[in-house]
Design a protein around this motif. Structure first.
Motif, PDB file in Angstrom:
ATOM      1  N   CYS A  51      48.021  37.171  43.806  1.00 42.75           N
ATOM      2  CA  CYS A  51      48.338  36.268  42.450  1.00 42.75           C
ATOM      3  C   CYS A  51      47.945  36.838  41.318  1.00 42.75           C
ATOM      4  N   TRP A  52      46.737  37.614  41.074  1.00 45.98           N
ATOM      5  CA  TRP A  52      46.309  38.196  40.076  1.00 45.98           C
ATOM      6  C   TRP A  52      45.269  39.409  40.434  1.00 45.98           C
ATOM      7  N   ILE A  53      45.091  40.104  39.294  1.00 42.24           N
ATOM      8  CA  ILE A  53      44.244  41.461  39.480  1.00 42.24           C
ATOM      9  C   ILE A  53      43.377  41.445  38.424  1.00 42.24           C
ATOM     10  N   ASP A  54      41.990  41.893  38.260  1.00 46.09           N
ATOM     11  CA  ASP A  54      41.317  42.088  37.320  1.00 46.09           C
ATOM     12  C   ASP A  54      40.393  43.398  37.495  1.00 46.09           C
ATOM     13  N   LEU A  55      40.017  43.958  36.491  1.00 49.13           N
ATOM     14  CA  LEU A  55      39.140  45.101  36.191  1.00 49.13           C
ATOM     15  C   LEU A  55      37.812  44.950  35.820  1.00 49.13           C
ATOM     16  N   MET A  56      36.598  45.132  36.681  1.00 48.81           N
ATOM     17  CA  MET A  56      35.333  45.183  36.278  1.00 48.81           C
ATOM     18  C   MET A  56      35.200  46.508  35.625  1.00 48.81           C
ATOM     19  N   THR A  57      34.911  46.414  34.176  1.00 41.43           N
ATOM     20  CA  THR A  57      34.787  47.716  33.575  1.00 41.43           C
ATOM     21  C   THR A  57      33.280  47.852  32.987  1.00 41.43           C
ATOM     22  N   SER A  58      32.697  48.818  32.963  1.00 39.90           N
ATOM     23  CA  SER A  58      31.541  49.421  32.051  1.00 39.90           C
ATOM     24  C   SER A  58      31.727  49.315  30.606  1.00 39.90           C
ATOM     25  N   ASP A  59      33.043  49.799  30.405  1.00 39.09           N
ATOM     26  CA  ASP A  59      33.708  50.322  28.836  1.00 39.09           C
ATOM     27  C   ASP A  59      34.778  49.720  28.577  1.00 39.09           C
ATOM     28  N   HIS A  67      46.200  28.725  34.630  1.00 34.17           N
ATOM     29  CA  HIS A  67      46.578  29.849  34.753  1.00 34.17           C
ATOM     30  C   HIS A  67      47.107  30.254  36.232  1.00 34.17           C
ATOM     31  N   THR A  68      48.415  30.522  36.095  1.00 40.11           N
ATOM     32  CA  THR A  68      49.172  30.421  37.596  1.00 40.11           C
ATOM     33  C   THR A  68      49.558  32.085  37.911  1.00 40.11           C
ATOM     34  N   GLY A  69      48.872  32.799  37.710  1.00 44.10           N
ATOM     35  CA  GLY A  69      48.836  34.318  38.292  1.00 44.10           C
ATOM     36  C   GLY A  69      49.795  35.240  37.121  1.00 44.10           C
ATOM     37  N   PHE A  70      50.282  35.927  37.861  1.00 43.70           N
ATOM     38  CA  PHE A  70      51.135  37.162  37.340  1.00 43.70           C
ATOM     39  C   PHE A  70      52.185  36.431  36.614  1.00 43.70           C
ATOM     40  N   GLN A  71      52.516  36.789  35.422  1.00 45.34           N
ATOM     41  CA  GLN A  71      53.782  36.572  34.564  1.00 45.34           C
ATOM     42  C   GLN A  71      54.930  37.655  34.774  1.00 45.34           C
ATOM     43  N   ALA A  72      54.247  38.821  35.133  1.00 44.05           N
ATOM     44  CA  ALA A  72      55.375  40.070  35.363  1.00 44.05           C
ATOM     45  C   ALA A  72      54.525  40.646  36.515  1.00 44.05           C
ATOM     46  N   HIS A  73      55.539  41.109  37.329  1.00 36.46           N
ATOM     47  CA  HIS A  73      55.090  41.757  38.577  1.00 36.46           C
ATOM     48  C   HIS A  73      56.404  42.567  38.822  1.00 36.46           C
ATOM     49  N   ALA A  74      55.915  43.714  39.650  1.00 35.18           N
ATOM     50  CA  ALA A  74      57.080  44.723  40.072  1.00 35.18           C
ATOM     51  C   ALA A  74      57.852  45.156  39.155  1.00 35.18           C
ATOM     52  N   VAL A  75      57.224  45.427  37.883  1.00 36.10           N
ATOM     53  CA  VAL A  75      58.137  45.909  36.617  1.00 36.10           C
ATOM     54  C   VAL A  75      57.234  46.885  36.281  1.00 36.10           C
ATOM     55  N   ASN A  76      57.856  48.162  35.497  1.00 35.28           N
ATOM     56  CA  ASN A  76      57.012  49.040  34.828  1.00 35.28           C
ATOM     57  C   ASN A  76      55.840  48.478  33.872  1.00 35.28           C
ATOM     58  N   GLY A  77      54.741  49.147  34.409  1.00 36.24           N
ATOM     59  CA  GLY A  77      53.402  48.693  33.664  1.00 36.24           C
ATOM     60  C   GLY A  77      52.999  47.551  34.331  1.00 36.24           C
ATOM     61  N   ALA A  78      53.303  47.030  35.242  1.00 35.70           N
ATOM     62  CA  ALA A  78      52.650  45.657  36.029  1.00 35.70           C
ATOM     63  C   ALA A  78      52.213  46.161  37.544  1.00 35.70           C
TER      64      ALA A  78
END
Length: 258
Positions: free
Chosen positions: A12-20, A129-140
């Protein structure tokens, strides 16, 4: 994708843990055309929401000093109806709890688990927060895949704990693959990666992002400081490539078949 299309147990969601975060924002904007909103520091720790054409697609978060030594990485979250019951069931089924259920004010509840194969996976109970608002489109994101060094245990775990209705796509000595759902309706996959991942690399969830031209996207990513870890190649599901972003977070891109 609407909220109603994300069933319990599915990504339902993805996130990035990033040092920068600044570098990550610049990279993904140039590659996918993302825009951002930064959450309140006190309430949300400065969590960054990423949008494609005004629809939420991912999150970005600054790694803390406590994360020193951990690589930058993308995390996949699975939707659950009752996070406390899910974490209890996961623990009983052999999972490790990295982060117990916690409230995210006005947004929902989250937890982090290590599955029996050693892969880290997020758990999310919907609130505001109910997850992706866009999925399986360019840039998602358009696909979510677990590479597991303990394939039989992983399949059983996601069936038992997350209620996956699985379908075996392939079962040969060289290639074992199971999906959540079947055929075109599948929402995620589990791959037997016992012979694919190096010894030092644990089982892991991998995120695929949709692009309209894989080769052009690879060229753009390289110009922005990315590294190719899987050269572009045609597959039955589209043209695929694997990359790491400028700080080392791994992801894949996929151009759907014509």
């Amino acid at each position: 994708m609407s909220t109603e299309q994300i069933p319990a147990g599915a990504p339902c969601w993805i996130d990035l843990m990033t040092s920068d975060p600044a570098k990550a924002r610049e990279f993904y904007t140039a590659l996918f055309g993302w825009s951002y909103e930064v959450g309140d520091q006190e309430t949300y720790g400065g969590y960054i929401m990423a949008f494609k054409d005004g629809k939420s697609v991912a999150g970005l978060m600054q790694s803390s000093q406590d994360d020193a030594g951990y690589p930058d990485m993308w995390t996949t979250y699975l939707r659950v109806e009752d996070i406390d019951a899910t974490v209890a069931a996961a623990t009983a089924a052999g999972a490790v709890t990295y982060m117990p259920p916690m409230d995210v004010p006005e947004q929902g509840k989250m937890a982090m688990l290590g599955d029996p194969g050693g892969a880290s996976v997020g758990v999310w109970e919907f609130g505001g927060h109910t997850g992706f608002q866009a999925h399986a489109v360019n840039g998602a994101a358009n696909w979510h895949e677990l590479w597991s060094k303990n394939y039989p245990a992983a399949v059983k775990f996601y069936e038992d704990v997350f209620g996956w209705n699985t379908s075996v796509m392939a079962d040969t000595p060289d290639f074992k693959y199971t999906t959540l759902g079947e055929g075109q309706e599948a929402l995620a996959g589990i791959m037997d990666a016992a012979n694919e991942l190096p010894e030092q690399v644990p089982s892991n969830w991998q995120v695929y992002f949709q692009v309209d031209d894989t080769d052009a996207a690879v060229a753009t990513a390289l110009s922005l400081g990315a590294t190719v870890i899987q050269p572009a190649a045609d597959t039955p599901f589209g043209r695929l490539a694997g990359l790491t972003d400028p700080t080392g977070a791994m992801f894949k891109i996929m151009q759907p078949p014509a």
